[in-house]
Design a protein around this motif. Structure first.
Motif, mmCIF file in Angstrom:
data_model
loop_
_atom_site.group_PDB
_atom_site.id
_atom_site.type_symbol
_atom_site.label_atom_id
_atom_site.label_comp_id
_atom_site.label_asym_id
_atom_site.label_seq_id
_atom_site.Cartn_x
_atom_site.Cartn_y
_atom_site.Cartn_z
ATOM 1 N N LYS A 67 64.742 53.419 -3.803
ATOM 2 C CA LYS A 67 63.746 52.361 -4.039
ATOM 3 C C LYS A 67 62.375 53.041 -4.029
ATOM 4 C CE LYS A 67 66.425 48.768 -4.065
ATOM 5 N NZ LYS A 67 66.563 47.965 -5.294
ATOM 6 N N THR A 68 61.564 52.717 -4.998
ATOM 7 C CA THR A 68 60.226 53.338 -5.028
ATOM 8 C C THR A 68 59.310 52.629 -4.026
ATOM 9 O OG1 THR A 68 59.384 51.831 -6.701
ATOM 10 C CG2 THR A 68 60.444 53.863 -7.489
ATOM 11 N N ILE A 69 58.220 53.296 -3.700
ATOM 12 C CA ILE A 69 57.234 52.690 -2.792
ATOM 13 C C ILE A 69 56.704 51.393 -3.402
ATOM 14 C CG2 ILE A 69 55.391 54.255 -3.664
ATOM 15 C CD1 ILE A 69 55.371 53.037 -0.094
ATOM 16 N N GLN A 70 56.633 51.353 -4.736
ATOM 17 C CA GLN A 70 56.141 50.129 -5.396
ATOM 18 C C GLN A 70 57.156 48.984 -5.222
ATOM 19 O OE1 GLN A 70 56.060 53.195 -6.733
ATOM 20 N NE2 GLN A 70 53.862 53.557 -7.057
ATOM 21 N N GLU A 71 58.443 49.305 -5.321
ATOM 22 C CA GLU A 71 59.468 48.274 -5.108
ATOM 23 C C GLU A 71 59.443 47.790 -3.657
ATOM 24 O OE1 GLU A 71 63.157 49.291 -8.054
ATOM 25 O OE2 GLU A 71 62.559 50.897 -6.697
ATOM 26 N N VAL A 72 59.224 48.735 -2.774
ATOM 27 C CA VAL A 72 59.147 48.359 -1.356
ATOM 28 C C VAL A 72 57.920 47.482 -1.106
ATOM 29 C CG1 VAL A 72 58.784 49.285 0.972
ATOM 30 C CG2 VAL A 72 60.482 50.337 -0.542
ATOM 31 N N ALA A 73 56.816 47.803 -1.783
ATOM 32 C CA ALA A 73 55.613 46.984 -1.628
ATOM 33 C C ALA A 73 55.880 45.552 -2.081
ATOM 34 C CB ALA A 73 54.465 47.591 -2.432
ATOM 35 N N LEU A 74 56.549 45.411 -3.196
ATOM 36 C CA LEU A 74 56.869 44.066 -3.697
ATOM 37 C C LEU A 74 57.755 43.327 -2.687
ATOM 38 C CD1 LEU A 74 56.513 42.136 -6.098
ATOM 39 C CD2 LEU A 74 58.651 43.034 -7.035
ATOM 40 N N ALA A 75 58.732 44.051 -2.167
ATOM 41 C CA ALA A 75 59.644 43.441 -1.196
ATOM 42 C C ALA A 75 58.905 43.024 0.079
ATOM 43 C CB ALA A 75 60.773 44.411 -0.863
ATOM 44 N N ALA A 76 57.837 43.753 0.402
ATOM 45 C CA ALA A 76 57.071 43.406 1.608
ATOM 46 C C ALA A 76 56.513 41.993 1.509
ATOM 47 C CB ALA A 76 55.944 44.419 1.826
ATOM 48 N N TYR A 77 56.329 41.519 0.292
ATOM 49 C CA TYR A 77 55.789 40.178 0.097
ATOM 50 C C TYR A 77 56.851 39.180 -0.364
ATOM 51 C CZ TYR A 77 51.290 42.532 0.436
ATOM 52 O OH TYR A 77 50.220 43.268 0.884
ATOM 53 N N THR A 78 57.928 39.691 -1.004
ATOM 54 C CA THR A 78 58.924 38.778 -1.586
ATOM 55 C C THR A 78 60.228 38.727 -0.806
ATOM 56 O OG1 THR A 78 59.741 40.575 -2.988
ATOM 57 C CG2 THR A 78 58.046 39.124 -3.933
ATOM 58 N N ASN A 79 60.528 39.815 -0.096
ATOM 59 C CA ASN A 79 61.842 39.904 0.536
ATOM 60 C C ASN A 79 61.782 40.776 1.782
ATOM 61 O OD1 ASN A 79 64.601 40.043 1.007
ATOM 62 N ND2 ASN A 79 64.969 41.609 -0.555
ATOM 63 N N PRO A 80 60.868 40.441 2.723
ATOM 64 C CA PRO A 80 60.804 41.291 3.915
ATOM 65 C C PRO A 80 62.035 41.069 4.804
ATOM 66 C CG PRO A 80 59.307 39.434 4.133
ATOM 67 C CD PRO A 80 59.917 39.328 2.771
ATOM 68 N N PRO A 81 62.407 42.073 5.574
ATOM 69 C CA PRO A 81 63.521 41.877 6.501
ATOM 70 C C PRO A 81 63.197 40.726 7.454
ATOM 71 C CG PRO A 81 62.727 44.151 6.560
ATOM 72 C CD PRO A 81 61.809 43.391 5.687
ATOM 73 N N PRO A 82 64.203 40.003 7.928
ATOM 74 C CA PRO A 82 63.973 38.792 8.708
ATOM 75 C C PRO A 82 63.101 39.006 9.958
ATOM 76 C CG PRO A 82 66.320 39.368 8.604
ATOM 77 C CD PRO A 82 65.612 40.286 7.670
ATOM 78 N N ASN A 83 63.219 40.165 10.571
ATOM 79 C CA ASN A 83 62.480 40.370 11.827
ATOM 80 C C ASN A 83 61.116 41.031 11.633
ATOM 81 O OD1 ASN A 83 63.708 42.630 10.846
ATOM 82 N ND2 ASN A 83 64.171 43.501 12.860
ATOM 83 N N ILE A 84 60.623 41.086 10.397
ATOM 84 C CA ILE A 84 59.371 41.811 10.130
ATOM 85 C C ILE A 84 58.385 40.920 9.386
ATOM 86 C CG2 ILE A 84 58.457 43.664 8.642
ATOM 87 C CD1 ILE A 84 60.631 45.438 9.616
#
Ligand code: MCN
Ligand code: CUM
Length: 785
Positions: free
Chosen positions: A599-616
């Motif tokens: 996963k690229t850092i950009q994909e992770v950035a998107l996930a930080a707003y769209t699909n963060p882990p439940p405890n974060i």
């Protein structure tokens, strides 16, 4: 220049990449925004009547004629400011300074009356029509005489001209060592008063919004947050209702740390008149009234054994501060970091004493790439070491190599209390000697001397101390000298990062982006850097004393690593793996052993707003207020070769080799640019520049007709090289570099000139080494042709 060469960089360019500066495009096409480029609706202009006298009582101010000039709106005197409690303001050093005088003027060029008009022409017409009746007083010009008991007193609010007395080191031990030494050399040096001559003079625009009660100031300041705090304390305007914006700055070099009367009067007038007020210094106003640099009268002594082992150092200084103690030192260091004066040498005992004096001259002291007076310190020790070598008949390079702090002794505790983080001084000097062909040059010199030709070789192996600074020792008006970095990654992977520092030409928009790119693998063109707006940037102490890389650069690295830690957790969630198994490389996260499924850092950035882990928590950002554990200690070895014309006294710099060590480098082209610029300023210091005063306090050097700065014609060709000794405590192993070459080079130039003349009985010539000074010496020695 080819078009592609001017385009912004593309790609992941971390530490060590020679990318062109991102900010250069707007400067090259004339689209920078400096204070004077900003025009607000309804704006009016401010200009000052300035004092023709260095010291005089104000008997009467007649503004009648000026008032009747069309376009003149208001005239403000010290008396009016006094009623508002603003005739005096505190300086950054706990002293007070006049904004506008009420009783007497204390230096030539001092602001006396302010005129506000519809345009600057009307303002200047009015300035010329204001009549101030002065009663001249005896001026205090020589700082040594200022400290004598019968001297006239500069300040109306003090009963002596003593600013401070400060000492460091062990006096008794140093005295004992001096008594036991085989040889003691001593010399007086005057490190002259200088003006930094940046391209853009100081100025500001003040705008007050009566609806919100907010005061906005666009200001040429290197330290916007500190100025905001001081402004708030002085005016009682709540700090969140003051916004300071430092837009693009056309060079600061320390001259833009100070709080100038123009800033205060513009703010006062903007509130009073309800209209934006612009104030911009003219060039010669700037040279006559803004913060000067140096002005140190130094007496230095070095004690050694016959074999050249240096034992002790003793220095006494009288420093001339002008009428106000307006340096911008950390508060515990009245003479700046002058106590780095033991330099690169393992010296057992040292003692330093500095006495500050008020005189009828403008205030200042910390400016012109000085690192808080390391310029004066490096010059003193490097000149003394050369004098010792000549007195002993030893080679100046050999004497240095004999006395260097050995590389294995780091971290090294100096006699004056500093713990040097890392260094390898013999390596740097040997590299410089090899590059310049030191021993061949010495042979050439010997032969030339037989023919009566004057050739000199000068060495300087200086040590810098930058990165102020650790909170236990370093504060400005009580505020600890941390530095901040806030990084925000948006859902699409684009970044904005904000800092408490403020570049004035150093290239932070590029190098901070490279630091973030290095750690997060995001291309530099996707990273926007913002500095200089107190409403949006985290609190910081500003850019001076080459502290940005050691402090804000470190804060950027720490913030980026905090983000990386969180990104790893998100990546683990996306890859359905344990966090410990996640590997991060060049902008990609993958599970150990499976590099293709990433996963690229950009994909992770998107996930930080769209699909963060439940405890974060959602989002991907971090802020750091970095407290450096120690200063960083950059260093260098410079060697200069000069030829002197016996007919004119002209010194020609034939070669100059500079080996610098600033630890790990973020951007090598920027560092080279910093070094070349700083060498050129060291050259100007050594051979051309000086602000002087006659016995009545009239300035000499108040315009570029008298204050000579080097152009491309005079400037020598610099030959650069480097060694890399990382800082062990800095998160990137980097040290500062912005001032190194101005700190280190003057001693090399002067050592070279004296080396050419020593056999004639010349021990020292004070800077600037103008041709006529050399010619006079040559005449006295009977060798002028
Ligand atoms: N740098 C780097 N690698 C390092 C060290 C520094 O790439 N190991 C880069 C930095 O990232 C930054 C530049 O070199 O872009 C200078 O960094 P640093 O030494 O940290 O100094 P500051 O950014 O704090 O700048 C202040 C310093 C001072 S105090 C004066 S005075 C001075 C100087 O910078 N004024 C300048 N250089 C100047 N350059 C310009 N063009 N204009 C000024 O006013
Ligand atoms: Cu001493 S000049 Mo710089 O520190 O801005």
């Amino acid at each position: 220049m080819a078009v592609e060469e001017t385009l912004p960089p593309v790609g992941v360019h971390g530490m060590g990449h020679k990318i062109r500066r991102k900010e250069d495009m707007r400067f090259l096409v004339g689209k920078g925004t400096y204070v004077d480029d900003i025009k607000l609706p309804n704006m009016v202009y401010l200009a000052f009547v300035r004092s023709p006298y260095a010291h005089a009582r104000i008997k009467k101010i007649n503004v009648e004629k000026a008032k009747s000039i069309p376009g003149v709106i208001d005239i403000i005197t010290g008396e009016e400011l006094e009623k508002a409690g603003l005739a005096w303001i505190p300086t950054l050093m706990g002293d007070k300074m006049m904004v506008l005088p009420t009783e007497k003027v204390v230096f030539q060029g001092q602001e006396v009356v302010a005129v506000i008009a519809e345009d600057k022409y009307a303002a200047w017409d009015a300035v010329n029509q204001i009549e101030v009746d002065y009663e001249p007083l005896e001026p205090v010009i020589d700082p040594k005489k200022a400290l004598e008991p019968n001297s006239p007193i500069v300040r109306p609010d003090k009963n002596s001209n003593l600013v401070f007395r400060w000492e460091a080191g062990n006096k008794e031990l140093t005295e004992k060592i001096f008594k036991e030494a085989d040889i003691v050399v001593s010399q007086d040096f005057y490190y002259q008063r200088l003006h930094v001559a940046y391209m853009e003079p100081v100025g500001c625009i003040a705008h007050y919004d009566p609806v919100s009660g907010k005061l906005t100031l666009w200001m040429t300041t290197q330290a916007p947050h500190v100025v905001r705090t001081v402004f708030s304390l002085v005016t009682k305007i709540p700090e969140n209702k003051i916004r300071i914006i430092s837009p693009d700055i056309g060079g600061g070099f320390g001259g833009k740390v100070y709080v100038y009367p123009g800033y205060v009067v513009a703010a006062y007038a903007a509130i009073k008149l309800g209209r934006p007020v612009k104030w911009i210094n003219t060039r010669s106003e700037d040279m006559k009234s803004t913060a000067f640099a140096r002005d140190f009268h130094i007496h230095g002594e070095l004690a050694a054994k016959k074999d050249g082992t240096i034992l002790g150092l003793r220095i006494k200084v009288i420093s001339d501060h002008g009428a106000f103690y307006g340096d911008a030192n950390p508060s515990k260091f009245p003479a700046g970091l002058f106590s780095i004066c033991t330099g690169a040498y393992d010296i057992k005992a040292a003692y330093v004493e500095v006495t500050g004096a008020y005189t009828n001259k403008p205030a200042g002291g910390i400016a012109y790439r000085c690192s808080f007076r390391v310029t004066e310190a490096a010059y003193t020790i490097e000149r003394l070491v050369d004098i010792l070598a000549h007195e002993l008949g030893m080679d100046p390079a050999e004497l240095r190599l004999k006395n260097f702090i050995p590389p294995e002794k780091f971290p090294y505790k100096s006699a004056l209390g500093w713990t040097y983080d890392s260094g390898n001084y013999p390596a740097a000097l040997k590299k410089a000697m090899e590059k310049i062909g030191y021993y061949e040059l010495r042979k050439e010199q010997e032969e030339k001397r037989k023919r009566g030709e004057l050739m000199g070789i000068g060495i300087s192996t200086f040590v810098e101390i930058v990165g102020a600074g650790p909170a236990d020792l370093f504060d400005i008006v009580g505020i600890k000298m941390f530095e901040s970095a806030e990084i925000r990654i948006h859902p699409t992977g684009k970044v904005i990062a904000r800092f408490g520092t403020r570049a004035q030409g150093q290239g932070h928009e590029t190098t901070y982006a490279q630091i973030i790119s290095e750690i997060l693998g995001i291309p530099v063109e996707d990273i926007i850097i913002e500095e200089g707006d107190t409403d949006t940037c985290p609190y910081g102490l500003g850019t001076y004393a080459s502290r940005s890389t050691p402090t804000a650069g470190a804060a950027a690295a720490v913030s980026a690593r905090k983000i990386l830690d969180k990104a790893k957790k998100i990546a683990a969630h996306l890859l359905e793996a344990r966090e410990e198994d996640i590997v991060f490389e060049k902008g990609k996260f993958y599970v150990k052993g499976y590099p293709d499924k990433y996963k690229t850092i950009q994909e992770v950035a998107l996930a930080a707003y769209t699909n963060p882990p439940p405890n974060i928590e959602a989002g991907l950002e971090a802020v750091t207020y970095y407290n450096p554990p120690n200063m960083t200690f950059p260093f260098g070895a410079y060697i200069c070769v000069v030829d002197i014309d016996k007919g004119t006294g002209q010194v020609k710099v034939r070669r100059f080799v500079a080996v610098d060590d600033c630890g790990n480098i973020i951007n090598p082209v920027i560092v080279d640019g910093q070094i070349m610029g700083a060498l050129t300023m060291g050259f100007g210091t050594s051979f051309m520049e000086e602000i002087r005063y006659d016995e009545n306090g009239n300035i000499f050097g108040g315009s570029f007709a008298e204050y000579l700065i080097p152009t491309a014609v005079e400037t020598p060709k610099w030959e650069l090289d480097k060694t890399v000794t990382p800082s062990p405590h800095h998160p990137l192993g980097a040290k500062g570099v912005g001032e190194s070459a101005t700190v280190g080079s003057p001693a090399a130039f002067v050592n070279a000139v004296v080396d050419a003349l020593w056999h004639l009985g010349v021990k020292h010539i004070d800077m600037p080494i103008w041709p006529w000074k050399v010619w006079k010496v040559l005449r006295e020695k009977g060798v002028a042709s």
